[in-house]
Design a protein around this motif. Structure first.
Motif, short mmCIF file in Angstrom:
data_model
loop_
_atom_site.label_atom_id
_atom_site.label_comp_id
_atom_site.label_asym_id
_atom_site.label_seq_id
_atom_site.Cartn_x
_atom_site.Cartn_y
_atom_site.Cartn_z
N SER A 19 0.76 -1.27 -0.19
CA SER A 19 -0.07 0.10 0.03
C SER A 19 0.75 1.09 0.03
CB SER A 19 -0.87 -0.11 1.25
OG SER A 19 -0.16 0.39 2.46
N LEU A 20 2.24 1.09 0.05
CA LEU A 20 2.93 2.30 -0.21
C LEU A 20 3.15 3.11 -1.15
CD1 LEU A 20 6.07 0.80 2.00
CD2 LEU A 20 4.57 2.39 2.83
N THR A 21 2.95 2.65 -2.14
CA THR A 21 2.98 3.08 -3.53
C THR A 21 2.23 2.66 -4.87
OG1 THR A 21 4.18 4.27 -5.31
CG2 THR A 21 5.10 2.30 -4.14
N THR A 22 1.54 3.26 -5.59
CA THR A 22 0.85 2.76 -6.63
C THR A 22 1.71 2.44 -7.99
OG1 THR A 22 0.06 4.74 -7.26
CG2 THR A 22 -1.46 3.41 -6.26
N ASP A 23 2.82 3.47 -7.67
CA ASP A 23 4.07 3.20 -8.93
C ASP A 23 5.27 2.57 -8.35
OD1 ASP A 23 5.60 3.63 -11.26
OD2 ASP A 23 5.90 5.88 -10.56
N LYS A 24 5.27 1.14 -8.79
CA LYS A 24 6.20 0.41 -8.22
C LYS A 24 7.17 0.23 -9.47
CE LYS A 24 3.18 -2.12 -5.01
NZ LYS A 24 1.92 -1.47 -5.32
N SER A 25 7.32 1.00 -10.33
CA SER A 25 8.07 0.76 -11.57
C SER A 25 9.69 1.33 -11.43
CB SER A 25 7.76 1.66 -12.77
OG SER A 25 7.46 2.99 -12.39
N ASN A 26 9.96 2.19 -10.42
CA ASN A 26 11.27 2.43 -10.38
C ASN A 26 11.62 2.68 -8.84
OD1 ASN A 26 13.71 3.15 -11.75
ND2 ASN A 26 13.04 5.28 -12.42
N ILE A 27 11.61 1.90 -8.15
CA ILE A 27 11.85 1.92 -6.60
C ILE A 27 13.33 1.34 -6.57
CG2 ILE A 27 11.27 1.27 -4.47
CD1 ILE A 27 9.25 3.37 -5.70
N SER A 28 14.23 2.26 -6.20
CA SER A 28 15.53 1.71 -5.79
C SER A 28 16.05 1.22 -4.45
CB SER A 28 16.50 2.73 -6.25
OG SER A 28 16.70 3.74 -5.52
N SER A 29 15.14 1.72 -3.47
CA SER A 29 15.36 1.15 -2.15
C SER A 29 14.02 1.43 -1.34
CB SER A 29 16.48 2.13 -1.36
OG SER A 29 16.05 3.24 -0.98
N CYS A 30 13.77 0.40 -0.35
CA CYS A 30 12.62 0.59 0.40
C CYS A 30 12.78 -0.09 1.87
CB CYS A 30 11.53 -0.41 -0.47
SG CYS A 30 10.01 -0.57 0.73
N SER A 31 12.39 0.48 3.00
CA SER A 31 12.68 -0.14 4.20
C SER A 31 11.91 -1.38 4.47
CB SER A 31 12.74 1.02 5.38
OG SER A 31 11.15 1.33 5.26
N GLU A 32 10.80 -1.44 3.64
CA GLU A 32 9.59 -2.38 3.71
C GLU A 32 10.06 -3.54 3.21
OE1 GLU A 32 6.76 -2.34 5.91
OE2 GLU A 32 8.01 -0.78 6.76
N TYR A 33 11.10 -3.35 2.07
CA TYR A 33 11.53 -4.67 1.25
C TYR A 33 11.90 -5.72 1.81
CZ TYR A 33 14.20 -7.18 -2.20
OH TYR A 33 14.42 -8.18 -3.22
N LEU A 34 11.09 -6.92 1.52
CA LEU A 34 11.48 -7.99 2.22
C LEU A 34 11.39 -9.25 1.29
CD1 LEU A 34 11.27 -9.80 4.87
CD2 LEU A 34 8.97 -9.96 4.41
N HIS A 35 12.54 -9.98 1.27
CA HIS A 35 12.87 -10.89 0.21
C HIS A 35 12.69 -12.39 0.99
CE1 HIS A 35 14.96 -13.29 -2.75
NE2 HIS A 35 14.68 -12.66 -3.60
N ARG A 36 12.03 -13.27 0.04
CA ARG A 36 11.79 -14.39 0.49
C ARG A 36 12.82 -15.18 1.18
NH1 ARG A 36 8.90 -18.21 -3.79
NH2 ARG A 36 7.67 -16.62 -3.79
N LEU A 37 14.23 -14.92 1.05
CA LEU A 37 15.43 -15.52 1.41
C LEU A 37 15.61 -15.23 2.92
CD1 LEU A 37 17.74 -15.96 -1.29
CD2 LEU A 37 16.83 -17.65 -0.05
N ASP A 38 14.99 -13.85 3.10
CA ASP A 38 15.41 -13.37 4.48
C ASP A 38 14.66 -14.17 5.62
OD1 ASP A 38 16.62 -11.42 3.33
OD2 ASP A 38 15.00 -9.98 3.67
#
Lengths: 66, 430
Positions: A19-38
């Protein structure tokens, strides 16, 4: 991956309902970013049912309702 | 058809680099930067692209592409993160390396700027494959990194474990007598492998400190001030934690799962406990009600801490903002149009390059401890961080006042002037 080639959102576990942004096309960093491997165990994403209703359901096959 | 695709790709690729260059040019123009030094700073010093093979778990060999861009080292060794992601390429690395040069310069650190990574989608690889990829990449980088040359750190999809693998591989390539002299080849290591106390909270504590310094300067008491936070990851949580300790009240939080609001206050540690137990999602927290995401930035509050994504405060929502301070915990959360609107409204913005620089300062402390064979206690690290950040903050405030510019312009001016001074004093070889 196909939709967000220039964005870290492409491999983020939250991408289908973020819900943080509707434009996900050019995001280079995000504190919410969560990768499956984490995570130690396979990702089980819990999302509220309201969000599921409003989405197209395409990415929701593995989601658990709360 | 082919031409169209290429055109589109180029525009998207240059977005980040263009943004960094625009900020640089704006500051360079306002200080009338020496044109020869401008030429130097517009370009990166070194750009390394490595292709290296790694054996996969199934016995097949895959060839990966890794990057390391070293933008500038006039002030000290190159410093910047390594990310593992499908979007890593030379343009992204260039933009982010340049960004690191300004950040370390403003923070008054003896570092330059760099960035790099490997172009891959990490979810396709097992833990042991990622270890082999990391070790082989480190070997491919060879002596292009080093504790006094270029010091990588964690970034997207890399963590303390990745840094420990890099350290171990790098040290293994050195003669036995030299190995322990290389502990500071990377920062962001696990504490057991040379990491520093307090590195986890350094960025969030830094965001809090800049808010505290701002409040002192403006003679604002932080007690009972309402603040809202976008992003409840590491930065969002620690900023909220320290603000709450200071007496401020967290009234709303937004993360990937949704937005929650409680005007009477949300307990930061209760929310963290809920989030931890709920797959890092704040949605459904019993101590607050849910809210439509679009209402977040217009909420009634004193301080907004955007600590998640870039380009979140736009011309659309800037008009609705009621807070009088925005502390940019994330990189680039306010777009250009929004910034104009906010400044006209008299809202102060603590710029990202200053506000979230606690992280790189924490990295510097880890590097210093390794370099000097010291281990500092948590309170020592925090006290030194406060001292360092205070210097930067008041320098920015002073420059903003003297030159009659906003805090972001002042921050860039300080960063670039420090580099200019180094070049003027040292001259150009030969």
């Amino acid at each position: 991956m196909k939709n967000y080639k220039r964005s870290v959102c492409s491999t983020c576990s939250y991408v289908s309902f973020c819900s943080l942004t509707t434009d996900k096309s050019n995001i280079s960093s995000c504190s919410e970013y969560l990768h499956r491997l984490d995570e130690e165990y396979p990702q089980i994403t819990k999302v509220p049912i309201e969000i599921l209703r409003s989405s197209d359901g395409e990415n929701n096959k593995n989601l658990v309702l709360i | 058809m082919v031409t169209k695709t290429l055109k589109k790709k180029r525009v998207l690729k240059q977005g980040m680099l263009e943004n960094v260059m625009r900020q640089f040019n704006h500051a360079a123009d306002s200080i009338d930067l020496n044109p020869n030094i401008r030429k130097i700073l517009e370009m990166t010093n070194n750009e390394l692209v490595v292709h290296f093979p790694v054996r996969m778990d199934n016995g097949e060999v895959e060839v990966f592409t890794g990057y390391r861009v070293q933008h500038n080292n006039a002030l000290g060794p190159y410093k910047g993160g390594l990310r593992y992601h499908a979007t890593v390429d030379i343009d992204a690395a260039r933009a982010l390396a340049m960004w690191m040069t300004w950040k370390t310069s403003l923070a008054g650190l003896p570092y330059g700027g760099a960035k790099g990574g490997i172009q891959l989608n990490p979810k396709k690889y097992s833990h042991s494959e990622l270890e082999r990829i990391t070790r082989r990449f480190t070997y491919a980088l060879g002596d292009n990194i080093g504790p006094e040359l270029d010091i990588p750190a964690p970034d997207v999809n890399t963590n303390a474990q990745t840094m420990a693998w890099i350290l171990d591989t790098y040290m293994s390539t050195k003669p036995p007598a030299e190995r322990s002299m290389n502990m500071h080849v990377v920062t962001g290591k696990p504490i057991g492998a040379g990491g520093s106390e307090g590195r986890d909270r350094a960025t969030g504590y830094g965001v809090f400190l800049t808010i505290k310094f701002w409040a002192e300067q403006k003679k604002v008491d932080l007690r009972n001030r309402k603040f809202i936070v976008q992003g409840f990851g590491n930065v969002g949580y620690w900023t909220s934690h320290f603000l709450e300790k200071e007496g401020a009240i967290l009234t709303a939080v937004q993360d990937a799962s949704g937005t929650i609001l409680n005007e009477k206050g949300i307990s930061v540690d209760s929310l963290l406990a809920y989030s931890d137990a709920n797959n890092r999602s704040i949605y459904g927290f019993a101590g607050a009600k849910s809210l439509d995401s679009s209402e977040f930035f217009g909420l009634d509050c004193d301080i907004i801490v955007p600590a998640a994504l870039g380009n979140q405060i736009t011309a659309d929502n800037a008009k609705k903002i009621k807070a009088y301070l925005i502390a940019e915990g994330a990189n680039g959360p306010t777009d250009v149009e929004a910034e104009e609107i906010l400044l006209k409204k008299g809202i102060d913005i603590i710029p990202d390059i200053l506000c979230n620089s606690g992280g790189v300062i924490g990295s510097y402390f880890e590097w210093l401890q390794n370099r000097n064979g010291e281990i500092w206690q948590l309170d020592e690290v925090m006290a030194k961080l406060e001292k360092k950040l205070k210097e930067s903050f008041f320098k920015v405030m002073e420059t903003a006042k003297i030159r009659n510019v906003d805090m972001r312009s002042a921050a860039f001016i300080i960063a670039i002037e420090r580099l200019e001074e180094a070049y003027v004093q040292r001259g150009i070889f030969p």
